[in-house]
Design an enzyme around this catalytic site. Sequence first.
Site, PDB file in Angstrom:
ATOM      1  N   PHE A  55      17.257  38.419  17.029  1.00 52.00           N
ATOM      2  CA  PHE A  55      16.739  39.307  15.962  1.00 52.00           C
ATOM      3  C   PHE A  55      15.788  40.237  16.137  1.00 52.00           C
ATOM      4  O   PHE A  55      14.771  40.491  15.081  1.00 52.00           O
ATOM      5  CB  PHE A  55      17.068  38.626  14.698  1.00 52.00           C
ATOM      6  CG  PHE A  55      18.180  37.780  14.372  1.00 52.00           C
ATOM      7  CD1 PHE A  55      19.301  37.900  14.816  1.00 52.00           C
ATOM      8  CD2 PHE A  55      17.808  36.494  13.987  1.00 52.00           C
ATOM      9  CE1 PHE A  55      20.398  37.070  14.448  1.00 52.00           C
ATOM     10  CE2 PHE A  55      19.035  35.614  13.900  1.00 52.00           C
ATOM     11  CZ  PHE A  55      20.269  35.930  14.326  1.00 52.00           C
ATOM     12  N   HIS A  56      15.303  40.521  17.184  1.00 52.70           N
ATOM     13  CA  HIS A  56      14.179  41.674  17.647  1.00 52.70           C
ATOM     14  C   HIS A  56      14.318  42.775  18.340  1.00 52.70           C
ATOM     15  O   HIS A  56      13.812  42.999  19.089  1.00 52.70           O
ATOM     16  CB  HIS A  56      13.135  40.636  18.613  1.00 52.70           C
ATOM     17  CG  HIS A  56      12.832  39.242  18.075  1.00 52.70           C
ATOM     18  ND1 HIS A  56      12.388  38.283  18.662  1.00 52.70           N
ATOM     19  CD2 HIS A  56      12.894  38.864  16.848  1.00 52.70           C
ATOM     20  CE1 HIS A  56      12.217  37.211  17.984  1.00 52.70           C
ATOM     21  NE2 HIS A  56      12.231  37.218  16.821  1.00 52.70           N
ATOM     22  N   PRO A  57      15.457  43.423  17.667  1.00 54.38           N
ATOM     23  CA  PRO A  57      15.657  44.864  18.509  1.00 54.38           C
ATOM     24  C   PRO A  57      14.696  45.848  18.447  1.00 54.38           C
ATOM     25  O   PRO A  57      13.939  45.866  17.408  1.00 54.38           O
ATOM     26  CB  PRO A  57      16.896  45.316  17.654  1.00 54.38           C
ATOM     27  CG  PRO A  57      16.790  44.657  16.433  1.00 54.38           C
ATOM     28  CD  PRO A  57      16.165  43.396  16.356  1.00 54.38           C
ATOM     29  N   ASP A 103      16.519  43.567  23.244  1.00 54.14           N
ATOM     30  CA  ASP A 103      16.389  42.653  22.139  1.00 54.14           C
ATOM     31  C   ASP A 103      15.995  41.199  22.875  1.00 54.14           C
ATOM     32  O   ASP A 103      16.621  40.955  24.023  1.00 54.14           O
ATOM     33  CB  ASP A 103      17.571  42.544  21.354  1.00 54.14           C
ATOM     34  CG  ASP A 103      17.757  41.611  20.443  1.00 54.14           C
ATOM     35  OD1 ASP A 103      16.543  41.173  19.843  1.00 54.14           O
ATOM     36  OD2 ASP A 103      18.711  41.283  19.625  1.00 54.14           O
TER      37      ASP A 103
END
Length: 562
Positions: A473-475, A299
Amino acid sequence: MRTFRAEGYDFIVVGAGTAGCTLASRLSEDESASVLLLEAGPSDRSWILRMPAGLRSAFKPTSTYNYWFRTTPQRHLDNREIDQPRGRVLGGSSSINGMTFLRGNPRDFDDWRDKDGCDGWSFADCLPYFKRFERLEGAEGPFRSADGVVPVKRQDDLGALNRAFLEAGKQAGHEEIADFNGYRQEGVGRFEMSVGRGVRSSSSNAFLHSRPVRKNLHIHTGCQVLKVLFKGNRAIGVRVRRGSETVDVFAAQEVVMSSGAFGSPQILMLSGVGPADDLRRLGIAPVLDVPMLGRNLHDHFETHIQVECDLKYSLNQYLRFDKMVMAGIQWFACKGGVAAINQCHVGAFIRSDGTITHPNLQIHFFPVFFGENWIPDPRVGGYRLGVGPMRPESRGSLRLGSADLKDAPLIDPNYLATERDRKETLQGLKLGREILAQPAFVPYRKREDAPGETCRTDAELEAFIRRDVTSSFHPCGTARMGRADDPRSVVDLDLRLIGAEGLRIVDASVIPSIPSANINAVTFMIAEKASDLIRGRPPLPASEVSYYRAMTQEHRDHAVGS
């Protein structure tokens, strides 16, 4: 209540997020194919989700549209649990995100091919699919498109703080870039947003609501998929809970998991697919041993600098009740005003040093003073700069907490686990401070709220980073794409689950290595490309374009020596 077709469907798509809505729409273009799209959350018809400024309401732990997961205690971040919001609504996270529209660096996708072994996923292969869905007014040249179904735009009218950031970036020695999604990414410039005519460009709005209703596309919200059903190693359907009813629904051709980097692995593990020993310990009978499912979780994360300034320069001024009412009136009347745009219009992609091949740090700039949980403070003016590594080395995992779907999965991104990640984060914090210290910001600086004027030494900054770092918030990566003979791979290069039949994964979980930017546009692209793979259509012709490649110090030294 609509019932499911007794005869089943050709395709069942599990999860109506960015990938799921895109994929279901594209698959249903074939009128002979019946498509079922299942979403655990509610409809997205609320104005809160359509109004770009409504994202703060959807982005709260109490929101009905947000799972609001948390990580396990992060040992490199003072054992803090980090928020992991995910969309629980039609449109998924594209219905609640910050709407920043970026593709990443072209080099990222060439590295998918060259380093990750993902032939067919180079930038030349992916560019036609980026262009197929995007609609940028006035787009010109080989990189951009004005013909797609997802509207994107740049904010031309910048406020004083955003203008100051661009000027300060140039004063700090960075070039101003006209289009981060074009030939060159490195520099400072304007971000684009997933907004069209004042309305959020979620996947559901672009691919479902804005297109003609198709009788062969069946969309059901409030439907929680409990497990994928198998006959031998073939996926034949799903078990769905809708209210008090539990139903088995069958797919004649394929089940497609599109529940995201957390949801897809969780549902598959509960179905008996995953690391066999882990499943047995929870009392789940393994159907297929997939050791790497849930691994490779990574992430983007960032640390922040926040500065106080006069309220009149900051977006916080619009949080006064009378101004909020006026902004609402403008939006409902004509989809205009401050409520019709997002909050991050400028930023930067920079390299931390001359040995790096392409930008390894991203900066988001917000003309907003934030309080706890990213909630703006209406009484204080200011701005925030967030900076973090774009290609972190740290890898974590997603595991089941129990055999009950009601229990959240155990999410461990393992942030800041490597020395390089810690070094780049510290370098990014210093470079961010350098930009904010330029003359352009002098009129807009009262005091540094964070890290604070007394936080100066590397040891002090590193301690601040451990206290401050949050997720971007980019998993992604929990069902890694790769060659079928690569032991790291979960799905093959056509996104089919290796070892199974009739089952694909199409969402951010298949990303092998995170791109150097926000990943929502990449998820759209993956779904577009997957729709052709599933339908057996030839891929769009590769688009060979040249893009900016920075000269590293090694190349400079070689050039001087020769």
